[in-house]
Design an enzyme around this catalytic site. Sequence first.
Site, PDB file in Angstrom:
ATOM      1  N   LYS A 236      -0.093   5.161   8.529  1.00 51.99           N
ATOM      2  CA  LYS A 236       0.363   5.661   7.216  1.00 51.99           C
ATOM      3  C   LYS A 236      -0.796   5.644   6.210  1.00 51.99           C
ATOM      4  CE  LYS A 236       2.013   2.772   4.096  1.00 51.99           C
ATOM      5  NZ  LYS A 236       2.783   1.770   3.362  1.00 51.99           N
TER       6      LYS A 236
ATOM      7  N   THR B 219       0.881  -1.175   0.000  1.00 56.01           N
ATOM      8  CA  THR B 219       0.000   0.000   0.000  1.00 56.01           C
ATOM      9  C   THR B 219       0.912   1.217   0.000  1.00 56.01           C
ATOM     10  OG1 THR B 219      -1.495  -1.291   1.354  1.00 56.01           O
ATOM     11  CG2 THR B 219      -1.974   1.051   1.141  1.00 56.01           C
TER      12      THR B 219
ATOM     13  N   LYS C 121      -7.739   0.492  -2.239  1.00 56.28           N
ATOM     14  CA  LYS C 121      -7.117  -0.057  -1.026  1.00 56.28           C
ATOM     15  C   LYS C 121      -7.077   0.996   0.093  1.00 56.28           C
ATOM     16  CE  LYS C 121      -4.383  -2.187   1.788  1.00 56.28           C
ATOM     17  NZ  LYS C 121      -4.975  -3.086   2.751  1.00 56.28           N
TER      18      LYS C 121
HETATM   19  P1  NAD Z   1       7.145  -5.419   6.509  1.00 57.01           P
HETATM   20  O1  NAD Z   1       7.861  -4.205   6.987  1.00 57.01           O
HETATM   21  O2  NAD Z   1       6.959  -6.583   7.408  1.00 57.01           O
HETATM   22  O3  NAD Z   1       7.852  -5.992   5.163  1.00 57.01           O
HETATM   23  C1  NAD Z   1       8.544  -5.224   4.233  1.00 57.01           C
HETATM   24  C2  NAD Z   1       9.736  -6.044   3.733  1.00 57.01           C
HETATM   25  O4  NAD Z   1      10.392  -5.286   2.714  1.00 57.01           O
HETATM   26  C3  NAD Z   1      10.765  -6.303   4.824  1.00 57.01           C
HETATM   27  O5  NAD Z   1      11.115  -7.671   4.844  1.00 57.01           O
HETATM   28  C4  NAD Z   1      11.954  -5.430   4.429  1.00 57.01           C
HETATM   29  O6  NAD Z   1      13.210  -5.961   4.834  1.00 57.01           O
HETATM   30  C5  NAD Z   1      11.793  -5.405   2.911  1.00 57.01           C
HETATM   31  N1  NAD Z   1      12.475  -4.285   2.291  1.00 57.01           N
HETATM   32  C6  NAD Z   1      12.458  -2.983   2.668  1.00 57.01           C
HETATM   33  N2  NAD Z   1      13.228  -2.248   1.840  1.00 57.01           N
HETATM   34  C7  NAD Z   1      13.735  -3.108   0.920  1.00 57.01           C
HETATM   35  C8  NAD Z   1      14.620  -2.960  -0.182  1.00 57.01           C
HETATM   36  N3  NAD Z   1      15.132  -1.768  -0.508  1.00 57.01           N
HETATM   37  N4  NAD Z   1      14.952  -4.058  -0.895  1.00 57.01           N
HETATM   38  C9  NAD Z   1      14.450  -5.277  -0.559  1.00 57.01           C
HETATM   39  N5  NAD Z   1      13.621  -5.475   0.479  1.00 57.01           N
HETATM   40  C10 NAD Z   1      13.263  -4.404   1.204  1.00 57.01           C
HETATM   41  O7  NAD Z   1       5.735  -4.883   5.974  1.00 57.01           O
HETATM   42  P2  NAD Z   1       4.415  -5.740   5.673  1.00 57.01           P
HETATM   43  O8  NAD Z   1       3.535  -5.717   6.868  1.00 57.01           O
HETATM   44  O9  NAD Z   1       4.783  -7.031   5.017  1.00 57.01           O
HETATM   45  O10 NAD Z   1       3.731  -4.761   4.616  1.00 57.01           O
HETATM   46  C11 NAD Z   1       4.230  -4.639   3.308  1.00 57.01           C
HETATM   47  C12 NAD Z   1       3.275  -3.777   2.517  1.00 57.01           C
HETATM   48  O11 NAD Z   1       1.979  -4.372   2.517  1.00 57.01           O
HETATM   49  C13 NAD Z   1       3.094  -2.356   3.094  1.00 57.01           C
HETATM   50  O12 NAD Z   1       3.011  -1.448   2.027  1.00 57.01           O
HETATM   51  C14 NAD Z   1       1.783  -2.453   3.856  1.00 57.01           C
HETATM   52  O13 NAD Z   1       1.122  -1.191   3.954  1.00 57.01           O
HETATM   53  C15 NAD Z   1       1.020  -3.453   3.020  1.00 57.01           C
HETATM   54  N6  NAD Z   1       0.017  -4.246   3.741  1.00 57.01           N
HETATM   55  C16 NAD Z   1       0.307  -4.776   4.961  1.00 57.01           C
HETATM   56  C17 NAD Z   1      -0.663  -5.543   5.613  1.00 57.01           C
HETATM   57  C18 NAD Z   1      -0.403  -6.139   6.978  1.00 57.01           C
HETATM   58  O14 NAD Z   1      -1.391  -6.553   7.626  1.00 57.01           O
HETATM   59  N7  NAD Z   1       0.854  -6.244   7.435  1.00 57.01           N
HETATM   60  C19 NAD Z   1      -1.913  -5.768   5.005  1.00 57.01           C
HETATM   61  C20 NAD Z   1      -2.144  -5.253   3.737  1.00 57.01           C
HETATM   62  C21 NAD Z   1      -1.165  -4.490   3.109  1.00 57.01           C
END
Ligand code: NAD
Length: 338
Positions: A285, A122, A210
């Site tokens: 966010k 997102t 979303k």
């Molecule tokens: P998270 O922080 O757990 O995962 C993000 C991953 O990206 C991490 O493993 C991090 O190391 C990696 N990362 C960051 N920068 C990077 C780079 N430059 N190169 C490679 N890897 C990199 O976050 P999440 O909870 O998995 O959420 C991810 C996305 O999904 C977000 O945009 C969030 O808003 C969205 N989202 C999350 C949820 C939820 O319930 N957690 C639900 C729907 C959508």
Amino acid sequence: MAIPEDIVAFIGLGVMGYPMAKNLRAGLSSDKTLLVCDVNTEALERFKTETKGQGPVETVQNGFEAAKAAGTVITMLPGYAAVRAVYLDPQTGILAGAAAAAAAAPSDGLPLVQKLIMECGTIENDTILSVAKATDELSTSKLAKSLTFVDAPVSGGPMGAQDGTLTFMVGCAPQASDQVFPVVKSYLQHMGNQDGIFLCGDVGAGTAFKIINNYLSAITSLAASEALNIGVKAGLDPKLLTDVINASGGQCWVTSKSNPVPGVQQNVPSSRGYEGGFRIELCAKVLGMGSRLAEMVGARTVLDGPTMQAFGEAMADERYQGKDARVVYKWLNDSERS
Ligand code: NAD
């Protein structure tokens, strides 16, 4: 080396991306190679171990290496900074990798490399639109013809990611969607419900859908927490209260699928110390993104301000930082009424 159509890359093995990539590996045929990338090397190693025997898994260092080798690159990144770095960095980014792949492809009348790249996080709308613009500029140049970017954010949370039951909201350029959407679906179906993959409109529309959904769920997280906390402070049984609410007009996703009161439901973040859910920082966010969208389109709002203030107070206290957003219940429960 396998041909690009047989190579898929997944970048961002976090709370959501890790189980999504696992379901993708399990769903892809074993002749396809899955490239994985994350700055967290522990996650990469664990992923390789846990998917042993399901087909080839290789690690790559960055978006450039992923897009140079793969026909499809799926990313699940936390926010605009990571997306800009992973897509747009001139040395290590996905677009640079796609351009390098196209430059290396034969140009004697054979089609240039076709690639599909999609962000499932997102991400702020302006970032999605800048990646789309940069992709368009590149794909109309000789460097990387037929490069398509779609936004495909998800709902369903970590449980949906683990169970492979996510809902996807896809934004794709209308002139490409007839051809591209079936291909997009063929990958997303491994991570989501077949009938839960929606084509929402042009690039950016998936993100708008979303954001609006999350705007609502952020507010209902606080609203449900507030209501349940009144019950708990009144000495009522929160399980019974939840059952009654879920059979009545107060029922919502938060009360029925991710109840904020510890112990009311099994296998939800509140029952494991609010770990492994949708971090409160990410939830705030997206709420902010919803407010900005409302401002942009002139829609009047009332509840975003107080909800943001409540989230801000909870996030300022280290007891609640990094926890699932439903920790606002705990914050309320621990607070004194002023
Ligand atoms: P998270 O922080 O757990 O995962 C993000 C991953 O990206 C991490 O493993 C991090 O190391 C990696 N990362 C960051 N920068 C990077 C780079 N430059 N190169 C490679 N890897 C990199 O976050 P999440 O909870 O998995 O959420 C991810 C996305 O999904 C977000 O945009 C969030 O808003 C969205 N989202 C999350 C949820 C939820 O319930 N957690 C639900 C729907 C959508």
